[in-house]
Design a protein around this motif. Sequence first.
Motif, short mmCIF file in Angstrom:
data_model
loop_
_atom_site.label_atom_id
_atom_site.label_comp_id
_atom_site.label_asym_id
_atom_site.label_seq_id
_atom_site.Cartn_x
_atom_site.Cartn_y
_atom_site.Cartn_z
N PHE A 1 4.86 4.20 -13.45
CA PHE A 1 4.61 4.66 -12.22
C PHE A 1 5.85 5.29 -11.46
CE2 PHE A 1 3.10 3.86 -7.69
CZ PHE A 1 2.24 5.02 -7.57
N THR A 2 5.59 6.70 -11.25
CA THR A 2 6.49 7.39 -10.32
C THR A 2 6.03 7.96 -8.96
OG1 THR A 2 7.63 7.71 -12.51
CG2 THR A 2 8.31 9.09 -10.48
N PHE A 3 6.50 7.62 -8.02
CA PHE A 3 5.86 7.85 -6.84
C PHE A 3 6.67 8.29 -5.66
CE2 PHE A 3 4.10 6.48 -2.65
CZ PHE A 3 3.03 6.88 -2.54
N ASP A 4 6.24 9.02 -4.92
CA ASP A 4 7.16 9.40 -3.60
C ASP A 4 6.08 9.75 -2.36
OD1 ASP A 4 10.18 10.07 -3.98
OD2 ASP A 4 9.10 11.09 -5.73
N GLY A 5 6.41 8.78 -1.38
CA GLY A 5 5.54 8.81 -0.13
C GLY A 5 6.13 8.34 1.27
N THR A 6 5.51 7.97 1.88
CA THR A 6 5.92 7.54 3.49
C THR A 6 5.38 6.40 3.50
OG1 THR A 6 6.14 10.09 4.08
CG2 THR A 6 6.25 8.10 5.75
N GLY A 7 6.26 5.36 3.78
CA GLY A 7 5.61 3.89 4.58
C GLY A 7 5.14 4.25 5.90
N LYS A 8 4.57 2.80 6.22
CA LYS A 8 3.97 2.78 7.24
C LYS A 8 5.05 2.73 8.48
CE LYS A 8 -0.09 0.23 6.40
NZ LYS A 8 -1.05 -1.04 6.48
N ASP B 1 9.11 6.49 0.84
CA ASP B 1 8.90 5.47 -0.18
C ASP B 1 9.06 5.96 -1.58
OD1 ASP B 1 7.37 3.60 -1.50
OD2 ASP B 1 5.60 3.48 -0.75
N HIS B 2 10.01 5.72 -2.26
CA HIS B 2 10.07 6.19 -3.60
C HIS B 2 10.16 4.76 -4.41
CE1 HIS B 2 11.48 8.35 -7.04
NE2 HIS B 2 12.35 7.48 -7.23
N ARG B 3 9.06 4.93 -5.51
CA ARG B 3 9.05 4.01 -6.43
C ARG B 3 9.20 4.28 -7.84
NH1 ARG B 3 3.79 0.75 -3.75
NH2 ARG B 3 4.13 1.44 -1.55
N GLU B 4 9.61 3.69 -8.81
CA GLU B 4 9.79 3.82 -10.01
C GLU B 4 9.39 2.75 -10.53
OE1 GLU B 4 12.88 5.93 -12.02
OE2 GLU B 4 12.80 7.52 -10.62
N GLU B 5 8.22 2.37 -11.08
CA GLU B 5 7.74 0.95 -11.67
C GLU B 5 7.18 1.07 -13.06
OE1 GLU B 5 5.96 -0.32 -7.28
OE2 GLU B 5 4.67 -0.02 -9.20
N SER B 6 6.91 -0.14 -13.85
CA SER B 6 6.37 0.12 -15.17
C SER B 6 5.85 -1.30 -15.36
CB SER B 6 7.33 0.10 -16.18
OG SER B 6 8.34 -0.93 -16.18
N GLN C 1 0.84 -1.18 -0.09
CA GLN C 1 -0.15 0.12 0.23
C GLN C 1 0.97 1.31 -0.04
OE1 GLN C 1 -2.61 -0.69 3.41
NE2 GLN C 1 -4.12 -1.20 2.35
N ALA C 2 0.35 2.22 -0.73
CA ALA C 2 1.07 3.37 -0.81
C ALA C 2 0.18 4.74 -0.14
CB ALA C 2 1.51 3.72 -2.33
N THR C 3 0.98 5.67 0.52
CA THR C 3 0.60 6.86 0.87
C THR C 3 1.58 7.91 0.46
OG1 THR C 3 -0.50 5.83 2.92
CG2 THR C 3 -0.02 8.28 2.78
N GLY C 4 0.92 9.04 -0.40
CA GLY C 4 1.83 9.78 -1.01
C GLY C 4 1.28 10.55 -2.21
N LYS C 5 2.30 10.93 -3.15
CA LYS C 5 1.81 11.50 -4.34
C LYS C 5 2.81 11.24 -5.44
CE LYS C 5 0.06 15.91 -2.62
NZ LYS C 5 0.03 17.28 -2.57
N VAL D 1 -0.30 5.47 -31.76
CA VAL D 1 -0.35 5.76 -30.58
C VAL D 1 -1.60 6.31 -30.24
CG1 VAL D 1 0.49 7.29 -28.56
CG2 VAL D 1 2.05 6.47 -30.53
N VAL D 2 -2.45 5.59 -29.77
CA VAL D 2 -4.03 5.70 -29.72
C VAL D 2 -4.14 6.99 -28.59
CG1 VAL D 2 -6.35 4.85 -29.19
CG2 VAL D 2 -4.55 3.37 -30.24
N GLU D 3 -3.36 6.56 -27.48
CA GLU D 3 -3.44 7.72 -26.34
C GLU D 3 -2.44 7.82 -25.40
OE1 GLU D 3 -6.61 8.82 -22.70
OE2 GLU D 3 -6.71 6.68 -23.65
N ALA D 4 -1.78 9.02 -25.14
CA ALA D 4 -0.71 9.08 -24.29
C ALA D 4 -0.82 10.39 -23.38
CB ALA D 4 0.70 9.53 -25.04
N ARG D 5 -0.82 9.92 -21.97
CA ARG D 5 -1.26 11.05 -21.08
C ARG D 5 -0.62 10.69 -19.66
NH1 ARG D 5 -6.54 9.25 -18.31
NH2 ARG D 5 -7.03 7.33 -19.49
N THR D 6 -0.37 11.63 -18.76
CA THR D 6 0.27 11.43 -17.55
C THR D 6 -1.01 11.81 -16.50
OG1 THR D 6 2.45 11.60 -18.50
CG2 THR D 6 2.06 12.22 -15.80
N ILE D 7 -1.12 10.96 -15.64
CA ILE D 7 -2.18 11.16 -14.32
C ILE D 7 -1.53 11.60 -13.24
CG2 ILE D 7 -3.90 10.27 -13.27
CD1 ILE D 7 -4.04 8.21 -15.85
N ALA D 8 -1.67 12.66 -12.46
CA ALA D 8 -1.50 12.94 -11.31
C ALA D 8 -2.18 12.06 -10.27
CB ALA D 8 -1.36 14.30 -10.88
#
Length: 793
Positions: free
Chosen positions: A63-70, A75-80, A9-13, A27-34
């Motif tokens: 998925f690029t993410f920075d937050g705080t773990g429990k 909690d920094h994540r860079e996933e695909s 589970q993730a908490t952050g932005k 390329v049917v669609e390309a977008r970035t979601i906050a």
Amino acid sequence: MAIYRTVPQATGKGTLAIEWTDVLGRVVEARTIAVEMTDETEIRFPLDLRRALAMGNEVRARFTFDGTGKNGKADHREESATVSFVAKPADRDWWDYMIMMWQPHSAERTASLRPLGVNGGQFSGRAKTPPEFLLKNNLRWYAENIATDFYSEYHRYRPDRIQNWSFLQAKELYRKDPSSKEALKRHPSLSDDEWLRKVSERLTEAVRTQSPYRPVFYDLGDESGVADLASFWDFDFSDQSLGQMRVWLRERYGTLAALNNQWGSNFALWDTVTPQTTREAMKREDENYSSWSDFKEWMDVAFSRAIRTGVDAVRAADPDAYAGIAGGQMPGWGGYDYWRLSHALTAIEPYDIGNNIEMLRSFQPRLPFVTTAFAHGPWERHRVWYELLHGARGHIIWDEKFEMLGARGEEAAPYYNELRNGIGALLIQSERQADPIAIHYSQASMRAEWMLAHRAKGDAWINRSSSSERLDSDFLKLRESYCKLVEDLGLQYRFVSYAQLEEGELARRGYRVLILPRSSALSAAEVREIRGFIAHGGVVIADGEPGVFDDRVRRLPAPSLSGVPMARWDALSYLQDRLLGKGDALRKEAAATMERASVKPRFALLDEPGVETHTFANGGVSIVALLSNPELRVDELGPPEFKSNQQFEKRKNVRLNLPGEWYAYDVRSGKALGKQKELRLDLDPYEPVVLALSKEELPSLHIDGQTEAAPGDLVRVAFRYEGPAVATAPVIHVDVIDPAGKVQPDYSGNVIARGGAAVKLIPLAQNDPVGRWTLRVRDVITGQSQTTTMDVR
């Protein structure tokens, strides 16, 4: 809705970058979601599937993410992640013309077929993975040969032996001991419950694999039949078949006494009832062939039931799917009772033999069928047009020499593309019209005539094949002769089956003429309906003596229609006479008979035999097509003097008389011909003239489209007719042309304007070129053509 999952589970932005691509390179669609998450693992985001153009699609997410773990730590994540998905084709209703290549090619070679007009292919229905060479080109396919080992055991491909090996084995076994029934047991029996269960399970599994791609149709088996194609054989005396036949006979006769009375038998128990073989029936001196005929009818029933079982299995897993058989044979033996078959399947690919396609369109007008293209040259061009006008919704190309990417393809491309660019869809969407002429379709009469022709030859029947049943059948040729004769009068007909005749079809549809082509076996109910038809002013035309047998093929003391007034035509000779430029006397006699029955062509072609007139209704618009009408299978007509088509290979100047002053449009050339009472037309020997005729002038077409767009936009283009809609289903063809002047086939296509309006969505890709795009629009009925432009910035 799509879901991206991350753990724990993730908490952050963070951000989720999405790129949706398809097999066409778009390329049917390309977008970035906050995103902002609080103890969450899922990010949900929509995908607008209206933007899907191809079946094969892929979504890549980063998925690029920075937050705080429990535990309070960063909690920094860079996933695909990547996922593939299938976008089901939007259309399931078979409303447009399909041209499908049978032979597989590489993806690159398949791409080269598309400009020729090819828009589909075939692929094994038992394959576990989709056909990449078709999928990468976004071409649909039909799923082939799923249960050929059941439906086509006696004629199927084997790598180490000839196709009809099983049939030849059965023949050899019979020759060794004709008194034994072992050679007359089909393996597998079409009535074997275990095999039917096995086939149903296999079909269910195949459909689950292929249904996301919505195959054009599912083919249960290729060149199926009770034995080898439409060969005559005494299948099936297996225990499973006889057991189920006895149940069927009990339903039919009610009591054993009634069966014994009909058959002239003395069975004491139902469990001992066994029909006579052909060898036994031929020895009867009383000409009561009921036992033999009932058995042959049972095999028609068993074959159609087996087909129905397969179709039901397909549709249980894919409810609106089309399913049937490929390589359908001529009407006759082998289970090919087209009245029964037309109610058992929902699609078919028949070889056009013995008027089977006319039977299909008569019994089930909306049943889709395609035929096979084997040849090239002008008569192949004629054949493709002929099949379309007779009801085909496409064709399958057989190209074992791979000539379609050469001279054959260059030759076919003009008319293939014409068929695909709207005229095929227009005829499919229009209702074919027939005159009040019924041609009797009688399986019982076919059986009776076969027995009369072959009983004196004894066991010679075991040497017969499917082709011999075609070549020496006067019954088949006679029926074809009547069809050609009616067509040469500028008229069209429907086949009426034995069951329809019994159920009052003549009165229900208002027929004026009934043709009995050697209808030697009639039921009491058929006789009653025919007599009533005549009593109410109907005209009967007959060949031979109708009703000398009952419908079980037992000779009657006197013909059941004796004393009934009938016209007598020598139609069999007409089939050959017309090839020699003869037949005028019978044609004039036939025209006079039709006129006495108040049957005249609505659109009369004046003084021009050998041309067929087809009429289709599209609301208040009549589509009338004229095409030269030779025998298509000239290689089977006999002596060389009957093989000349010279009278059909000349251009003709013809006159078409209209029932009043009507507005006329040349559909193929796209020209308005004005208000006319009579049209003078130049008719090519190999291609039709297609006209649209209306009492009212047809309205003009208007386009409402965007003038500006951006890459990635879902562009909406609306079409409407300025005035009351006369046609109920006019077809509009749209070409979408990119800034480089190239037609984009995946954006282009046909649209049906029901209710006088239609909308087409064009899902531009984000990597489409910027610049001025052009939409070229053509109303297929009138030929009106307009263009509009759109700046993509």
